[in-house]
Write an enzyme that holds these catalytic residues in place. Structure first.
Site, PDB file in Angstrom:
ATOM      1  N   ASP A  91       0.848  -1.231   0.070  1.00 33.93           N
ATOM      2  CA  ASP A  91      -0.035  -0.108  -0.078  1.00 33.93           C
ATOM      3  C   ASP A  91       0.926   1.407   0.098  1.00 33.93           C
ATOM      4  O   ASP A  91       1.965   1.082   0.193  1.00 33.93           O
ATOM      5  CB  ASP A  91      -1.005   0.017   1.011  1.00 33.93           C
ATOM      6  CG  ASP A  91      -0.337   0.124   2.594  1.00 33.93           C
ATOM      7  OD1 ASP A  91       1.028   0.369   2.508  1.00 33.93           O
ATOM      8  OD2 ASP A  91      -0.988   0.083   3.493  1.00 33.93           O
ATOM      9  N   GLN A 233     -11.567   7.706  -4.407  1.00 37.56           N
ATOM     10  CA  GLN A 233     -12.334   8.190  -3.263  1.00 37.56           C
ATOM     11  C   GLN A 233     -13.638   8.600  -3.487  1.00 37.56           C
ATOM     12  O   GLN A 233     -14.370   8.325  -4.352  1.00 37.56           O
ATOM     13  CB  GLN A 233     -11.082   8.957  -2.521  1.00 37.56           C
ATOM     14  CG  GLN A 233      -9.903   8.384  -1.956  1.00 37.56           C
ATOM     15  CD  GLN A 233     -10.024   7.476  -0.732  1.00 37.56           C
ATOM     16  OE1 GLN A 233     -11.233   7.628  -0.179  1.00 37.56           O
ATOM     17  NE2 GLN A 233      -9.249   6.812  -0.535  1.00 37.56           N
ATOM     18  N   GLY A 260     -11.033   4.346   0.900  1.00 36.95           N
ATOM     19  CA  GLY A 260     -12.031   4.871   1.758  1.00 36.95           C
ATOM     20  C   GLY A 260     -13.162   4.165   2.061  1.00 36.95           C
ATOM     21  O   GLY A 260     -14.148   4.972   2.658  1.00 36.95           O
ATOM     22  N   ASP A 310      -8.244  -7.441   0.206  1.00 32.70           N
ATOM     23  CA  ASP A 310      -7.286  -7.764   1.442  1.00 32.70           C
ATOM     24  C   ASP A 310      -8.118  -7.578   2.869  1.00 32.70           C
ATOM     25  O   ASP A 310      -8.990  -6.580   2.679  1.00 32.70           O
ATOM     26  CB  ASP A 310      -6.002  -6.961   1.370  1.00 32.70           C
ATOM     27  CG  ASP A 310      -6.565  -5.515   1.758  1.00 32.70           C
ATOM     28  OD1 ASP A 310      -6.919  -4.855   1.049  1.00 32.70           O
ATOM     29  OD2 ASP A 310      -6.082  -5.069   2.991  1.00 32.70           O
ATOM     30  N   CYS A 348     -13.521 -28.581   6.151  1.00 30.25           N
ATOM     31  CA  CYS A 348     -12.155 -27.837   5.570  1.00 30.25           C
ATOM     32  C   CYS A 348     -11.194 -29.031   5.659  1.00 30.25           C
ATOM     33  O   CYS A 348     -10.946 -30.016   6.496  1.00 30.25           O
ATOM     34  CB  CYS A 348     -11.974 -27.005   6.681  1.00 30.25           C
ATOM     35  SG  CYS A 348     -10.391 -26.045   6.388  1.00 30.25           S
ATOM     36  N   CYS A 350      -7.780 -28.083   5.593  1.00 27.52           N
ATOM     37  CA  CYS A 350      -6.550 -27.492   5.938  1.00 27.52           C
ATOM     38  C   CYS A 350      -5.984 -28.677   7.055  1.00 27.52           C
ATOM     39  O   CYS A 350      -6.551 -29.234   7.697  1.00 27.52           O
ATOM     40  CB  CYS A 350      -6.918 -26.289   6.627  1.00 27.52           C
ATOM     41  SG  CYS A 350      -7.300 -25.827   8.261  1.00 27.52           S
ATOM     42  N   CYS A 353      -7.554 -28.454  10.539  1.00 24.86           N
ATOM     43  CA  CYS A 353      -8.816 -29.292  10.723  1.00 24.86           C
ATOM     44  C   CYS A 353      -8.784 -30.748  10.575  1.00 24.86           C
ATOM     45  O   CYS A 353      -9.366 -31.705  11.112  1.00 24.86           O
ATOM     46  CB  CYS A 353      -9.739 -29.007   9.564  1.00 24.86           C
ATOM     47  SG  CYS A 353     -10.485 -27.037   9.925  1.00 24.86           S
ATOM     48  N   HIS A 379      -6.213 -21.800   9.807  1.00 23.41           N
ATOM     49  CA  HIS A 379      -7.397 -22.347   9.485  1.00 23.41           C
ATOM     50  C   HIS A 379      -8.272 -21.400   8.886  1.00 23.41           C
ATOM     51  O   HIS A 379      -8.777 -21.238   7.910  1.00 23.41           O
ATOM     52  CB  HIS A 379      -8.338 -22.849  10.548  1.00 23.41           C
ATOM     53  CG  HIS A 379      -9.773 -22.971  10.371  1.00 23.41           C
ATOM     54  ND1 HIS A 379     -10.172 -24.112   9.278  1.00 23.41           N
ATOM     55  CD2 HIS A 379     -10.672 -22.045  10.227  1.00 23.41           C
ATOM     56  CE1 HIS A 379     -11.615 -23.790   8.950  1.00 23.41           C
ATOM     57  NE2 HIS A 379     -11.858 -22.589   9.640  1.00 23.41           N
TER      58      HIS A 379
HETATM   59 ZN   LIG Z   1      -9.459 -25.751   8.555  1.00 21.57          ZN
END
Ligand SMILES: [Zn+2]
Length: 424
Positions: A91, A233, A260, A310, A348, A350, A353, A379
């Site tokens: 940024d 903006q 903004g 983001d 999930c 991941c 999990c 997670h």
């Molecule tokens: Zn997970």
């Protein structure tokens, strides 16, 4: 253009695209984990690679103060410094500076501010924001804008958007000069080798000399081929949003951000402003909605045609014991999870999990163990990145509407009671 953007599929306003950066391709719509201090809090770079993160955001304000952009540049730029070979976006530093409120003073030239670290006086102008971001060397950099406060009446919002336009033009000018210098250099030296070197995550070449040459080529390329995004903006005024978009687009940036928002306004107003801005941004360039949002919101904004987002929510919420799951948002601190042997999210894939139970995560949190934040964050990021993957898939299959209705029923968008703390 410093950035190639190809649109590969559309469904209504939504699109699946591919951003080609000097550090690899990024599939859009993309969620960017926030790495404020050149680190996504609690998570190592190898874990981010494993999660499939293709683009990280780092904060110019924090890195210019500590360790300093010159230091990062001397160490080979931000990619090398943080050992991240995939794409990066920085940024402009503006958002953090404006959030300093009493510690800053805005003039036409730029903004004077006191460091939150030691109170030292600094000055951030459009030119300085460009200099710092060029030293850091991210693939995508942002023009300096004034993040209009909320609430702001039409006169104040106009004054602010005009300043952002003038600052945007100054950033564009710096970038144009750098491009001219870069193409002159390339003409003098013959074809650059940079294009042939697109590192993939986790791979490193064996030869130190190769590394050195490639690094030089990349540094040079980063300096001359950083993509610059302009920022729209206009406060919470649809007409000003349209005007800001049109005049920013007229300057010809590589991509466009909607700034903004998420500054304390009701979420309905956020949606209204995004909807008022998107039609005035060129379809063929990437569109970045800054600082948004919950899983449900990122799905909805992607459906409207936003390509990049983001937010600190998945990481910050994780550190506070809040998990986003396919069954809704859960607060792992609650006593009812004390003997829950099931995975945090049964749907999930991941590695948290796959391995740990809700009871264990609750125990870690209650015991104040560092691993609690690490696992919760892992997670949550997996959940966000998987969500975007699913959105891209739904757009490709053309059943985005169905996907959306499933999301709306999950109670993910209610405001999160996450205590305030340092950014990200
Ligand atoms: Zn997970």
């Amino acid at each position: 253009m410093a950035l190639t953007f190809q649109i590969e599929a559309r469904s209504g306003g939504a699109r699946v695209g591919r951003l080609m950066t000097p550090h690899g391709e990024v599939e859009t719509p993309v969620f960017m984990p926030v790495g404020t201090q050149a680190t996504v809090k609690g998570i190592g770079q190898e874990a981010l690679e494993e999660l499939g993160a293709q683009l990280l955001l780092a904060n110019t304000y924090h890195l210019m103060l500590r360790p300093g952009h010159e230091t990062v540049a001397r160490l080979g730029g931000l990619h090398r410094f943080m050992a991240w070979e995939r794409a990066l976006l920085t940024d402009s530093g503006g958002y953090q500076v404006f959030s300093l409120a009493e510690r800053r003073k805005v003039t036409e030239e730029g903004v004077e501010f006191r460091s939150h670290l030691d109170g030292a006086l600094h000055f951030l102008s459009p030119e300085k924001a460009m200099e710092v971001q060029q030293a850091l060397g991210a693939d995508v950099i942002m023009a300096l804008d004034e993040c209009t406060e909320y609430p702001a009446g039409p006169e104040r919002a106009r004054e602010s958007l005009e300043l952002t336009l003038r600052w945007g033009a100054r950033c564009r000018e710096v970038s144009n000069q750098q491009s001219a210098i870069g193409s002159q250099r390339r003409q003098n030296r013959g074809p650059s080798t940079a294009r042939s070197f697109v590192p993939q995550g986790g791979t490193r070449s064996r030869s130190a000399r190769d590394d050195k040459q490639k690094e030089q080529a990349l540094t040079e390329q980063a300096f001359t081929e950083q993509a610059l995004f302009g920022i729209v903006q206009g406060g919470m005024h649809t007409e000003l949003r349209r005007e800001s978009a049109e005049r920013t687009v007229a300057m010809g940036f590589d991509g466009y951000a909607i700034g903004g928002l998420s500054v304390g306004e009701p979420r309905e107003l956020t949606r209204e402003m995004v909807a008022a801005t998107l039609p005035h941004l060129p379809a063929e360039r990437p569109r970045y909605l800054m600082g948004v949002g919950t899983p449900e919101e990122i799905v909805e904004f992607a459906a409207q045609g936003v390509d990049m987002m983001d937010c600190v929510l998945p990481t910050r919420a994780g550190r506070h014991g809040l998990l986003y799951t396919s069954e809704g948002r859960i607060n792992i601190k609650l006593a009812r999870f004390a003997e829950d042997g099931g995975p945090p999210d049964p749907n999930c894939g991941c590695r948290v999990c796959a391995r740990y139970s809700r009871a264990y995560l609750r125990h870690l949190y209650v015991a104040g163990e560092a691993l609690a934040g690490v696992l919760n964050t892992l997670h949550n990021l997996a959940y966000y990145l998987d969500t975007m993957r699913a959105v891209r898939h739904a757009i490709k299959l053309g059943n985005l509407a169905e996907f959306l209705s499933g999301y709306r029923s999950r109670n993910l968008s209610s405001p999160l009671a996450v205590p305030g703390e340092d950014p990200a």
